[in-house]
Write a protein that holds these residues in place. Sequence first.
Motif, short mmCIF file in Angstrom:
data_model
loop_
_atom_site.label_atom_id
_atom_site.label_comp_id
_atom_site.label_asym_id
_atom_site.label_seq_id
_atom_site.Cartn_x
_atom_site.Cartn_y
_atom_site.Cartn_z
N ASP A 1 0.82 -1.22 0.00
CA ASP A 1 0.00 0.00 0.00
C ASP A 1 0.86 1.27 0.00
OD1 ASP A 1 -2.46 1.16 -0.21
OD2 ASP A 1 -2.92 1.08 1.93
N LEU A 2 1.80 1.31 -0.94
CA LEU A 2 2.73 2.45 -1.01
C LEU A 2 2.15 3.62 -1.80
CD1 LEU A 2 6.03 0.50 -1.80
CD2 LEU A 2 5.27 1.39 0.42
N ARG A 3 2.73 4.77 -1.54
CA ARG A 3 2.47 5.98 -2.30
C ARG A 3 3.83 6.54 -2.70
NH1 ARG A 3 -0.41 9.43 1.95
NH2 ARG A 3 1.04 8.32 3.27
N ALA A 4 3.85 7.41 -3.70
CA ALA A 4 5.13 7.96 -4.15
C ALA A 4 5.07 9.47 -4.25
CB ALA A 4 5.53 7.37 -5.50
N ILE A 5 6.13 10.10 -3.75
CA ILE A 5 6.36 11.53 -3.92
C ILE A 5 7.50 11.65 -4.92
CG2 ILE A 5 7.09 13.67 -2.80
CD1 ILE A 5 6.19 12.31 -0.10
N VAL A 6 7.28 12.41 -5.98
CA VAL A 6 8.29 12.59 -7.01
C VAL A 6 8.75 14.05 -6.99
CG1 VAL A 6 8.76 12.54 -9.50
CG2 VAL A 6 7.31 10.77 -8.44
N ILE A 7 10.02 14.25 -6.70
CA ILE A 7 10.59 15.59 -6.78
C ILE A 7 11.08 15.75 -8.21
CG2 ILE A 7 12.26 17.23 -5.86
CD1 ILE A 7 12.45 15.44 -3.34
N ILE B 1 17.49 15.65 -9.96
CA ILE B 1 16.13 15.10 -10.02
C ILE B 1 16.01 14.21 -11.24
CG2 ILE B 1 14.92 16.85 -8.69
CD1 ILE B 1 14.31 18.33 -11.32
N PRO B 2 15.02 13.34 -11.24
CA PRO B 2 13.95 13.17 -10.28
C PRO B 2 14.38 12.31 -9.10
CG PRO B 2 13.64 11.58 -12.02
CD PRO B 2 14.85 12.42 -12.40
N ILE B 3 13.69 12.50 -8.00
CA ILE B 3 13.83 11.66 -6.81
C ILE B 3 12.45 11.08 -6.53
CG2 ILE B 3 14.34 11.59 -4.34
CD1 ILE B 3 16.85 12.13 -6.01
N PHE B 4 12.39 9.77 -6.39
CA PHE B 4 11.15 9.07 -6.07
C PHE B 4 11.22 8.61 -4.61
CE2 PHE B 4 11.27 7.31 -10.70
CZ PHE B 4 11.02 8.57 -11.21
N ILE B 5 10.30 9.10 -3.79
CA ILE B 5 10.24 8.73 -2.38
C ILE B 5 8.99 7.88 -2.18
CG2 ILE B 5 10.21 9.59 0.01
CD1 ILE B 5 11.02 12.39 -1.35
N PHE B 6 9.20 6.64 -1.84
CA PHE B 6 8.08 5.71 -1.62
C PHE B 6 7.77 5.68 -0.13
CE2 PHE B 6 10.20 4.35 -5.49
CZ PHE B 6 9.14 4.29 -6.38
N ILE C 1 0.14 2.31 -7.00
CA ILE C 1 0.82 3.33 -6.20
C ILE C 1 0.32 4.69 -6.65
CG2 ILE C 1 3.06 4.40 -5.68
CD1 ILE C 1 4.35 1.64 -6.21
N ASP C 2 -0.22 5.46 -5.72
CA ASP C 2 -0.65 6.84 -6.00
C ASP C 2 0.61 7.71 -6.06
OD1 ASP C 2 -2.06 9.21 -6.33
OD2 ASP C 2 -3.09 9.09 -4.41
#
Length: 185
Positions: A51-57, A107-112, A81-82
């Motif tokens: 149940d992960l989500r991702a923040i993409v910088i 960048i990009p950086i993907f933070i799960f 993944i949202d």
Amino acid sequence: MTLNDWFEKGIPSKDFVDRMQVHKENLQSIYDRFNVLEEDQNFFKGIQEKDLRAIVITEDWCGDAMMNVPILLKIAEAANIDVRMILRDSNLELMDQYLTNGTARSIPIFIFIDQNGEEKAVWGPRAPKVQQMVTDLRADLPPKEDESFEEKQKEVIKKMLQIYTEDTKLWDEVYNSIKEALAKA
């Protein structure tokens, strides 16, 4: 701000792509031509259970993001993944927590993150083999002080963008590298 706060602040990926000004066509082209492997479906089911989500910088002018983001979006679809986008240049507070080699705002950086907002994995800005290719391309650049540096650098960037949009083996490197990060989540 917590990672949950950053996620909530983020731009939904579809909205980000719709608003892109610079590399939208190339990003969309990669997205349309790239697919996750059928044999990876069990892997993605396992990731989905986390149940992960991702923040993409990211920023839409970034060539690396142009190639990496559509691959992430395909992975995100397969693993449910949202994904939310945070613009690097207007969110340095977050970016500076994810510097490359402790100094570069690459960048990009993907933070799960999980549903509690706990960081589970981080990926970026490049897959190792992509980084090696970029290092090799940049190796022949003259020193920054050289009057031909800017012109030569533009040529290297143009070549990189061409490779990024055409070399499907590079896309596979990105895909496998992101999967490796997710496997540790």
